[in-house]
Design a protein around this motif. Structure first.
Motif, mmCIF file in Angstrom:
data_model
loop_
_atom_site.group_PDB
_atom_site.id
_atom_site.type_symbol
_atom_site.label_atom_id
_atom_site.label_comp_id
_atom_site.label_asym_id
_atom_site.label_seq_id
_atom_site.Cartn_x
_atom_site.Cartn_y
_atom_site.Cartn_z
ATOM 1 N N LEU A 54 -78.775 65.941 -37.405
ATOM 2 C CA LEU A 54 -79.392 66.711 -38.314
ATOM 3 C C LEU A 54 -80.852 66.474 -38.626
ATOM 4 C CD1 LEU A 54 -76.697 66.330 -41.314
ATOM 5 C CD2 LEU A 54 -76.959 68.273 -39.779
ATOM 6 N N GLU A 55 -81.313 65.309 -38.380
ATOM 7 C CA GLU A 55 -82.723 65.153 -38.337
ATOM 8 C C GLU A 55 -83.764 65.874 -37.549
ATOM 9 O OE1 GLU A 55 -82.793 60.923 -37.619
ATOM 10 O OE2 GLU A 55 -82.243 60.311 -39.522
ATOM 11 N N SER A 56 -82.905 66.378 -36.323
ATOM 12 C CA SER A 56 -83.756 67.252 -35.497
ATOM 13 C C SER A 56 -83.898 68.624 -36.067
ATOM 14 C CB SER A 56 -82.847 67.388 -34.007
ATOM 15 O OG SER A 56 -81.652 68.231 -34.590
ATOM 16 N N ARG A 110 -78.883 73.987 -42.109
ATOM 17 C CA ARG A 110 -79.614 72.889 -41.480
ATOM 18 C C ARG A 110 -78.899 72.559 -40.419
ATOM 19 N NH1 ARG A 110 -79.998 66.519 -43.768
ATOM 20 N NH2 ARG A 110 -81.551 66.009 -42.459
ATOM 21 N N VAL A 111 -77.669 72.968 -40.029
ATOM 22 C CA VAL A 111 -77.187 72.862 -38.724
ATOM 23 C C VAL A 111 -77.568 73.910 -37.992
ATOM 24 C CG1 VAL A 111 -74.706 73.100 -37.488
ATOM 25 C CG2 VAL A 111 -74.749 71.749 -39.576
ATOM 26 N N THR A 112 -77.766 74.998 -38.435
ATOM 27 C CA THR A 112 -78.494 76.183 -37.420
ATOM 28 C C THR A 112 -79.754 75.614 -37.053
ATOM 29 O OG1 THR A 112 -77.449 77.792 -38.814
ATOM 30 C CG2 THR A 112 -79.284 78.386 -37.548
ATOM 31 N N ARG A 113 -80.718 74.892 -37.969
ATOM 32 C CA ARG A 113 -81.905 74.512 -37.604
ATOM 33 C C ARG A 113 -81.828 73.390 -36.709
ATOM 34 N NH1 ARG A 113 -84.584 72.818 -42.640
ATOM 35 N NH2 ARG A 113 -86.558 72.082 -41.517
ATOM 36 N N ALA A 114 -80.854 72.489 -36.604
ATOM 37 C CA ALA A 114 -80.625 71.235 -35.723
ATOM 38 C C ALA A 114 -80.268 71.977 -34.571
ATOM 39 C CB ALA A 114 -79.703 70.443 -36.330
ATOM 40 N N MET A 150 -80.813 74.859 -33.082
ATOM 41 C CA MET A 150 -81.747 75.392 -32.411
ATOM 42 C C MET A 150 -82.940 74.443 -31.785
ATOM 43 S SD MET A 150 -82.764 78.635 -35.255
ATOM 44 C CE MET A 150 -84.224 78.889 -34.514
ATOM 45 N N SER A 151 -83.250 73.296 -32.692
ATOM 46 C CA SER A 151 -84.039 72.238 -32.308
ATOM 47 C C SER A 151 -83.446 71.641 -31.242
ATOM 48 C CB SER A 151 -84.294 71.227 -33.248
ATOM 49 O OG SER A 151 -84.979 71.859 -34.256
ATOM 50 N N SER A 152 -82.129 71.426 -30.778
ATOM 51 C CA SER A 152 -81.383 71.013 -29.788
ATOM 52 C C SER A 152 -81.501 71.852 -28.516
ATOM 53 C CB SER A 152 -80.016 70.397 -30.129
ATOM 54 O OG SER A 152 -80.042 69.520 -31.239
ATOM 55 N N GLY A 153 -81.810 72.932 -28.361
ATOM 56 C CA GLY A 153 -81.839 73.750 -27.352
ATOM 57 C C GLY A 153 -80.823 74.751 -27.420
ATOM 58 N N ILE A 154 -79.932 75.000 -28.433
ATOM 59 C CA ILE A 154 -79.060 76.086 -28.384
ATOM 60 C C ILE A 154 -79.307 77.310 -28.404
ATOM 61 C CG2 ILE A 154 -76.854 76.696 -29.634
ATOM 62 C CD1 ILE A 154 -76.347 74.184 -28.200
#
Length: 523
Positions: free
Chosen positions: A155-157, A50-54, A56-60
């Motif tokens: 996390l919601e991102s 979930r941190v991975t997905r967040a 990625m969604s945050s632009g990392i």
């Protein structure tokens, strides 16, 4: 039964792949336990994903540097593993640093995001950073992991990135990608960022885990800071490699540690010698410590008596020491836990498999067996280089791939390494080379000395002489003249310190190494 190999990694060469494998093979085993609760390996992998997905969604993006400025916790572990799954490079930052020091590391590493906390030991790290006034143009986002709203918002991102996309990103991480940038302690100058890859981190600490006998089923109390190789790699990564259970501790508190050993049935604990000294000075009769089987120490001179007391008074049958530095991915050699106490205390053991150790003189030529020389290392545990510093890298790693450690040592015929001091700490008394670690090892046999560090100080006649900074076992009975008389019968004249200075405690960095620069003018 020896279970070291039951959790072997085989061809796995990235940390995200290792976590995936652990969830598949040891899904119901507890990965994390302690006051924060418990997570199985399946749950750890899910939370990290979930941190991975967040992220990625945050632009990392792959290769982006992301800092973690926070104490040891389950969330630290989840965050780091999730970021690595996103292809990021983790930049751990010590909680002992000031805002100015942290800002400097963030700026130099071009960190894109920062995970930090408020309230640890009364510190507000985001505010400390803001108060420096330093511009950090690369830092796009700060997530306060101790703030429920900030953490939840991050996390919601995750919903903007699919599970499949996250799996593909994690699978695309290359073994030779830089997994982390750990900064050196800065004991001999400004801290340098050390670059390490996924492949070498797993290779080195798989060897370390074998050497110290860490195994599946162990319950490992993680006291050493995750900002240091001792905590992060010999802690988190080694635990993953052997599917052990991690019990993170935000900071060392003697009574808390004793409670956790009993409550969590801890089997392994590692830390600086002072950790064990503190445990031995407490009333342990109220605690059941019978679960302990393995203890590790290093980073400082270790008295033989301490190894013996860990085995007898604490009841830990196996004790090991190790030698390494950040530039060697954390470890070079290990003295096995079943070795005699004097060997564990006075040597750094033998080189890890696949690691070569060579001692050289000032011209770079090998020295005869048994003679002191600079310790050079070659193998998987040679860093990829210093962050944005090719000159310092070239000065440290020669053209044949040997890492020059700056430490002085000797090798015996059996391959055991003894550390006699730092090249820069060696002092010359009337033309004779004096090595602090050798002198310290002798002084620690004095019954009135609990801890000691030796430094060279200027002398008008001899050039330099030794100063011993001593932590006495009984301050009321401390007697400098008696210590010097005792030393004269055990050390060559030029090795005997010319003065003894008493102190309540030696200044140490987070890795347990004495800050000797602070001892040359103790007043």
């Amino acid at each position: 039964m020896d279970r070291r190999d039951t959790a072997g990694v085989g061809a796995i060469a990235t940390i995200p792949a290792l976590l995936t494998d652990r969830a598949e093979r040891f899904g119901e085993v507890f990965a994390i336990s302690g006051p924060e609760g418990r997570l199985t390996y399946t749950e750890l992998a899910e939370r990290a994903a979930r941190v991975t997905r967040a992220a990625m969604s945050s632009g990392i993006e792959p290769g982006d540097r992301v800092g973690i400025w926070a104490p040891n916790s389950a969330r630290w572990v989840v965050t780091a593993l999730g970021l690595l799954g996103a292809g990021a490079t983790v930049v751990p930052i010590s909680t002992r640093l000031t805002g100015v020091e942290a800002a400097d590391m963030l700026a130099r590493s071009h960190t894109r995001a920062l995970f930090t906390v408020r309230g640890f030991l009364g510190y507000d790290y985001p505010r400390m950073l803001a108060e420096t006034g330093r511009e950090l143009p690369d830092l796009a986002r700060t997530i306060v992991a101790s703030d429920a709203d900030s953490w939840s918002s991050f996390l919601e991102s995750a919903s903007a990135t699919t599970v499949e996309e996250a799996r593909a990103r994690a699978a695309a991480v290359d073994p030779d990608d830089i997994s982390d940038i750990l900064f050196t302690s800065g004991t001999t100058g400004a801290p340098k960022g050390v670059l390490a890859t996924h492949r070498q981190t797993l290779a080195v600490f798989s060897g370390w885990a074998d050497a110290v006998t860490l195994r599946q089923g162990d319950r490992y109390l993680l006291v050493n800071p995750f900002s240091h190789t001792f905590g992060y790699k010999a802690g988190i990564i080694a635990s993953l490699l052997r599917a052990a259970t991690m019990v993170p501790v935000p900071r060392f508190e003697t009574d808390l540690v004793l409670d956790l050993i009993e409550q969590e049935r801890i089997t392994m604990i590692a830390g600086a010698p002072t950790l064990f000294t503190d445990l031995l000075h407490r009333d342990r009769t109220r605690h059941d410590l019978s679960s302990l089987r393995l203890a590790g120490t290093g980073g400082a001179t270790v008295p033989t008596e301490l190894v013996e007391r860990i085995r007898t008074d604490l009841g830990v049958p196996q004790v090991f020491t190790a030698y390494g530095l950040t530039e060697s991915i954390g470890v070079v050699s290990v003295c096995p836990p079943d070795a005699p106490a004097d060997l564990v205390a006075t040597t750094a053991g033998k080189a890890l498999p696949g690691t070569e150790i060579r001692l050289v003189d000032r011209t770079g030529n090998p020295v005869p067996l048994g003679d002191p020389g600079e310790i050079t290392v070659r193998g998987a545990n040679v860093m990829r280089g210093y962050l944005d510093d090719p000159e310092a890298t070239a000065a440290t790693i020669d053209t044949d791939g040997w890492l020059h450690t700056g430490d002085i040592g000797t090798l015996d015929a059996a391959g055991y390494l003894r550390i006699t001091g730092r090249l820069k700490e060696m002092f010359i008394v009337g033309g004779f080379n004096a090595y602090p670690a050798e002198i310290e090892q002798t002084l620690l046999r004095h019954p009135g000395i609990q801890d000691v560090a030796v430094v060279g100080i200027p002398d008008s006649r001899l050039g330099e002489v030794g100063r011993a900074v001593v932590v006495p076992t009984d301050p009321a009975a401390a007697d400098a003249a008696a210590i010097l008389d005792w030393a004269r019968s055990r050390l060559a004249g030029y090795k005997v310190p010319r003065e003894v200075v008493f102190t309540n405690a030696l200044p140490r960095n987070p890795g347990g190494k004495v800050l000797k620069s602070q001892l040359r003018d103790p007043r």
